[in-house]
Design a protein around this motif. Structure first.
Motif, PDB file in Angstrom:
ATOM      1  N   UNK A  74      -6.244   1.548   8.332  1.00 33.41           N
ATOM      2  CA  UNK A  74      -5.658   2.868   8.119  1.00 33.41           C
ATOM      3  C   UNK A  74      -5.205   3.085   6.677  1.00 33.41           C
ATOM      4  N   UNK A  75      -5.662   4.157   6.024  1.00 34.74           N
ATOM      5  CA  UNK A  75      -5.248   4.455   4.649  1.00 34.74           C
ATOM      6  C   UNK A  75      -3.998   5.329   4.632  1.00 34.74           C
ATOM      7  N   UNK A 100      -2.876   5.735  -8.497  1.00 35.79           N
ATOM      8  CA  UNK A 100      -3.462   5.901  -7.169  1.00 35.79           C
ATOM      9  C   UNK A 100      -2.411   5.900  -6.079  1.00 35.79           C
ATOM     10  N   UNK A 101      -2.816   6.193  -4.835  1.00 33.34           N
ATOM     11  CA  UNK A 101      -1.857   6.323  -3.726  1.00 33.34           C
ATOM     12  C   UNK A 101      -1.504   5.030  -3.018  1.00 33.34           C
ATOM     13  N   UNK A 102      -2.307   3.947  -3.190  1.00 28.42           N
ATOM     14  CA  UNK A 102      -2.077   2.719  -2.426  1.00 28.42           C
ATOM     15  C   UNK A 102      -0.758   2.061  -2.826  1.00 28.42           C
ATOM     16  N   UNK A 103      -0.093   1.435  -1.867  1.00 24.05           N
ATOM     17  CA  UNK A 103       1.239   0.868  -2.079  1.00 24.05           C
ATOM     18  C   UNK A 103       1.291  -0.118  -3.233  1.00 24.05           C
ATOM     19  N   UNK A 154     -10.937   1.426  -4.345  1.00 24.98           N
ATOM     20  CA  UNK A 154      -9.667   1.208  -5.034  1.00 24.98           C
ATOM     21  C   UNK A 154      -8.638   0.535  -4.128  1.00 24.98           C
ATOM     22  N   UNK A 155      -8.960   0.446  -2.823  1.00 30.18           N
ATOM     23  CA  UNK A 155      -8.026  -0.194  -1.887  1.00 30.18           C
ATOM     24  C   UNK A 155      -7.909  -1.689  -2.116  1.00 30.18           C
ATOM     25  N   UNK A 156      -8.790  -2.271  -2.912  1.00 31.66           N
ATOM     26  CA  UNK A 156      -8.807  -3.729  -3.045  1.00 31.66           C
ATOM     27  C   UNK A 156      -8.553  -4.194  -4.477  1.00 31.66           C
ATOM     28  N   UNK A 157      -8.166  -3.278  -5.345  1.00 36.41           N
ATOM     29  CA  UNK A 157      -7.957  -3.652  -6.745  1.00 36.41           C
ATOM     30  C   UNK A 157      -6.479  -3.950  -6.985  1.00 36.41           C
ATOM     31  N   UNK A 158      -5.971  -5.007  -6.398  1.00 33.11           N
ATOM     32  CA  UNK A 158      -4.538  -5.239  -6.529  1.00 33.11           C
ATOM     33  C   UNK A 158      -4.149  -6.620  -7.052  1.00 33.11           C
TER      34      UNK A 158
END
Length: 451
Positions: A149-150, A167-170, A420-424
């Protein structure tokens, strides 16, 4: 029928994760707990919370997620307004004594938490605990799967988050990098036993299906309509209206007049957080899903059964050939308070919803299927998938390829992945086994392949 595969032994421990549990329980490091669907994240998290005692709180981004986790929503706990958060929202809290007592804060479904919210949590804890340490010195455990879930982001808010945080990811929040989170990634899959199917799910997870895997999935297309398939399978669809239509159609096809069971809400319990319908229509012969674990272990959340009889208040449901009386159950909404006598965190019930723990089970939306383990799944692509990770969530609910059926061939545009969900962060591996990965995260552009 649902077959429940427990990742724990008789003592409630998961032996494959024992070394990881030691790390989680004996250090104060901040942890991002993640892993593929069916790897036992929820079970592991519950064990950690049991050990954390009365100095821990559990928060979640939505009302339903908070009810499922047995905690409180982030907005309710911090009194955040339901909009984009900025520095003007960082204020002194009335519950400062409570906040100063907390030692561990768990945020479940972290993939749904936006960057502005995690940053605000960090600053609120710092202000209200009079500490400049990351998150005010509270140990943070963030749990969730970035492949699922995004965060929900309105179109007008997205460019603001992009400018402010990247970006929006935590994990885009500066607070995440400042707190030096350690990654704990679970890899042992309990839900599926077939290596071929596990490989296909990994391909869907990473948008890298091999040609032979694509051909295997083509063979799962039978040409049946969703309504036809709902006779033998649970239909998973991205469309709320489609799920409701199938359930109502199958209910109407059964003989007799439906019985209506009225749910009762009390106190602070928003309708959006209801786990099932406030007015639940049932008939004898209806296929239903149990949506609450039985304390005696006779069924679990997600078990499938058939209504054998109905009384004024109860339903009698056949599960795996045995009929059980299903009575109304209560779901509770919590708020954390400070216990001045014990100098501890107290979880106070502020609302409840009482209803039969049942839902019609001919069709379920993909989002509501999150966390379920199902034997027979028919994926209705309808007008196509529309959200990041939606296809992976749908396919990974099923235990085996034999139990999987598709409304049509899988198309490349069905596999929606926000890269971009995995660039952390880059990994500094601390411990890696076949079952889990423990690592420090530094820098940018990290991708956890299949993990």
């Amino acid at each position: 029928m649902v077959i429940y595969v427990s990742p724990t032994d008789a003592n409630g421990e998961a032996p494959v994760y024992a070394p990881l549990m030691k790390e989680l329980l004996t250090t104060r490091r901040n942890i991002f707990l993640t892993g593929r669907a069916g790897t036992g994240k929820t079970t592991l998290l519950k064990k950690v919370l049991q050990r954390a005692g009365d100095k821990a709180v559990v928060l979640a981004p939505t009302g339903l997620a908070a009810v499922n986790a047995g905690g409180q929503t982030i907005h309710s706990f911090f009194k955040f307004p339901p909009r984009l958060l900025d520095r003007a929202d960082i204020k002194k809290m009335r519950a400062q004594r409570l906040v100063k007592t907390i030692e561990t804060m768990v945020i479940d479904e972290i993939s749904m938490v936006r960057s502005d919210m995690l940053q605000a949590i960090d600053e609120m804890l710092k202000m209200n605990r009079n500490s400049r340490e990351p998150f005010g010195g509270v140990r943070m455990i963030l749990s969730g799967d970035l492949h699922q879930l995004p965060p929900v982001v309105e179109s007008q808010v997205e460019p603001i988050l992009q400018d402010a945080y990247g970006g929006p990811w935590f994990f885009r929040a500066p607070a995440f990098h400042g707190a030096q989170f350690r990654l704990a990634a679970l890899k042992h899959v309990f839900r599926q036993a077939d290596p071929q199917f596990v490989a296909i799910l990994n391909g869907l997870r990473n948008s890298r299906l091999a040609p032979d895997q694509v051909e295997t999935l083509k063979k799962r297309v039978t040409g049946r309509s969703p309504a036809e398939a709902s006779e033998t399978h649970i239909v998973l669809t991205p469309n709320n209206a489609a799920a409701w239509r199938i359930n109502q159609q199958r209910l109407e096809e059964l003989p007799g007049v439906p019985s209506i069971f009225e749910g009762v809400a009390d106190g602070q319990f928003d309708e959006r957080s209801f786990p099932t319908e406030a007015e639940l229509e049932l008939k004898v012969g209806a296929r239903v899903m149990l949506i609450k674990n039985d304390p005696q272990g006779r069924w679990v959340n997600g078990s499938i059964g058939t209504v054998e009889a109905l009384s004024d208040k109860d339903a009698f449901v056949s599960i795996d050939g045995e009929t059980h009386r299903i009575a109304p159950q209560a779901w509770e909404k919590y708020r954390y308070e400070f216990d001045s006598d014990k100098k501890a965190v107290n979880r106070q019930v502020v609302g409840s919803f009482r209803q039969l723990p049942l839902r019609l089970a001919y069709a379920v939306t993909i989002h509501k299927s999150q966390g379920m383990t199902l034997d027979n799944v028919y994926i209705d692509f309808d007008n196509g998938m529309f959200a990041h990770g939606q296809a992976y969530v749908a396919f990974s609910r099923c235990r085996s390829l034999d139990g999987l059926e598709l409304s049509r061939e899988l198309r490349p545009r069905d596999i929606i992945i926000d890269k971009t969900a995995f660039a952390f962060g880059k990994l500094s591996i601390l411990q890696e086994t076949e079952d889990f990965l423990l690592a420090d995260m530094k820098g940018e552009e990290f991708r956890l392949e299949g993990g």
